[in-house]
Design an enzyme around this catalytic site. Structure first.
Site, PDB file in Angstrom:
ATOM      1  N   GLN A 271      -4.543  -1.619  10.042  1.00 58.13           N
ATOM      2  CA  GLN A 271      -4.730  -2.711   9.044  1.00 58.13           C
ATOM      3  C   GLN A 271      -5.185  -3.580   9.649  1.00 58.13           C
ATOM      4  OE1 GLN A 271      -3.494  -3.330   6.004  1.00 58.13           O
ATOM      5  NE2 GLN A 271      -3.908  -5.350   6.849  1.00 58.13           N
TER       6      GLN A 271
ATOM      7  N   LYS B 285       0.891  -1.441  -0.089  1.00 61.38           N
ATOM      8  CA  LYS B 285      -0.024   0.240  -0.158  1.00 61.38           C
ATOM      9  C   LYS B 285       0.987   1.498   0.134  1.00 61.38           C
ATOM     10  CE  LYS B 285      -3.759  -2.552   2.165  1.00 61.38           C
ATOM     11  NZ  LYS B 285      -4.686  -2.772   3.228  1.00 61.38           N
TER      12      LYS B 285
ATOM     13  N   ASP C  96     -10.893   3.280   4.349  1.00 58.87           N
ATOM     14  CA  ASP C  96     -11.090   1.803   4.416  1.00 58.87           C
ATOM     15  C   ASP C  96     -12.832   1.794   3.949  1.00 58.87           C
ATOM     16  OD1 ASP C  96      -9.602  -0.570   4.244  1.00 58.87           O
ATOM     17  OD2 ASP C  96      -8.893  -0.176   6.432  1.00 58.87           O
TER      18      ASP C  96
HETATM   19  N1  GUN Z   1      -7.326  -7.018   6.569  1.00 59.14           N
HETATM   20  C1  GUN Z   1      -7.596  -7.444   5.186  1.00 59.14           C
HETATM   21  N2  GUN Z   1      -8.155  -6.576   3.822  1.00 59.14           N
HETATM   22  C2  GUN Z   1      -8.371  -5.076   4.436  1.00 59.14           C
HETATM   23  C3  GUN Z   1      -8.532  -4.182   4.268  1.00 59.14           C
HETATM   24  O1  GUN Z   1      -8.860  -4.012   2.781  1.00 59.14           O
HETATM   25  N3  GUN Z   1      -8.539  -3.109   4.788  1.00 59.14           N
HETATM   26  C4  GUN Z   1      -8.196  -3.103   6.593  1.00 59.14           C
HETATM   27  N4  GUN Z   1      -7.798  -1.853   7.196  1.00 59.14           N
HETATM   28  N5  GUN Z   1      -7.330  -3.901   6.460  1.00 59.14           N
HETATM   29  C5  GUN Z   1      -7.667  -5.101   5.942  1.00 59.14           C
END
Ligand code: GUN
Length: 299
Positions: free
Chosen positions: A97, A53, A120
């Site tokens: 995350q 990311k 998100d």
């Molecule tokens: N863990 C797995 N997928 C995601 C996501 O799309 N966002 C976040 N914050 N954590 C994750």
């Protein structure tokens, strides 16, 4: 002929729009989109996701910061960091995350994020806006938003008269996916582990979205001929044929047999996966435009 829906291709075009949008915002308002990604603990899969990311954000010309916190970080300290990011004017997108370590309440942390920076789309304000149809001021969760772009490529924007089945009822994918499909006029059913006859339900689907986390669960005879099949699953399974201790990634859909029947289908890897990160960049760009009082590009 079955179409293989190339998520890498579509994601690359989203990223090009993001880059152009970031450059335009910089020249018109001197604003650089900023994203903060927070990771707590050392889960190897999460570390890989978080670092990709950050890399993609830099490629888009964003200001990108990563906060790596120890597994033992207290909930109060994490909430204090979220609060600091909420009021940091250089940050337009905050991503914590998941999963978080067991001693931290995921929900409390997510709901502490300023909804206007919740790229998100997990905050209840954003889920509420999505379900009431106010997507222009919401953030839509990245995986369903990306899946929807792939569906648009295959079937167009108006899904009137089509049956859509979503397998999986998670807050992150299944439920927002169902909302998006409904907004596009599909007739939507959400199947899950307690559904009486999942194969029969799926056979009725013109659009089938699998988001269950079970390797190759959807079989060829579950698929209606000509259906569009979107595979959200990313499962690592042992692959002894590749050598001892080796593994490979598969989706929730048994690709080879379903591809014989489907009209269009996403592969794993290379389908929905690249779209998720592209939509995170898109959401961050949109947030920066909104904070600058400008109309964001649409995706
Ligand atoms: N863990 C797995 N997928 C995601 C996501 O799309 N966002 C976040 N914050 N954590 C994750």
């Amino acid at each position: 002929m079955t179409t293989r829906i190339d998520g890498k291709d579509v994601a690359a075009s989203v990223i090009e729009t993001v880059k152009a949008g970031a450059a335009a915002l910089k020249s018109s308002s001197n604003v650089v989109p900023g994203i903060a990604v927070v990771i707590v603990g050392e889960d190897p899969a999460s570390q890989v996701y978080v670092s990709s990311k950050g890399k993609k954000a830099k490629e888009c010309g964003f200001h990108s910061v990563q906060h790596t916190l120890a597994e033992t970080t207290s909930e109060a300290d994490l909430l204090a960091l979220v609060e600091a990011l909420n009021i940091d004017p250089a940050i337009h997108g905050i991503l914590v995350q998941l999963p978080l370590p067991g001693h931290i309440d995921d929900g409390r942390v997510i709901q502490a994020i300023n909804p206007a920076k919740d790229v998100d789309g997990f905050h209840v304000i954003n889920t509420g806006k999505l379900t009431t149809g106010d997507v222009d001021s919401a953030f839509v969760p990245c995986t369903p938003a990306g899946s929807m772009l792939l569906i648009e490529r295959a079937r167009g924007k108006d899904l009137s008269g089509l049956n859509a089945v979503v397998i999986g009822r998670s807050n992150i994918v299944g439920k927002p996916m169902a909302s998006l499909l409904l907004m596009a006029n599909a007739t939507v059913t959400v199947g899950h582990s307690r559904t009486a006859d999942l194969p029969a339900l799926c056979r009725n689907a013109d659009i089938l979205v699998a988001a269950v986390g079970r390797p190759e669960m959807v079989k060829g005879d579950w698929v209606k001929p000509g259906a569009t099949v979107i595979d959200v699953g990313i499962n690592r399974i042992p692959a002894p044929e590749r050598g001892e201790g080796k593994s490979r990634l598969v989706g929730d859909v048994a690709y080879e047999e379903c591809a014989q029947v489907a009209g269009a289908i996403t592969p794993v890897p290379g389908g929905v996966g690249p779209m998720t990160i592209a939509m995170l960049m898109a959401n961050t760009l949109v947030s920066a435009y909104r904070h600058a009082g400008q109309t964001p590009p649409s995706f």
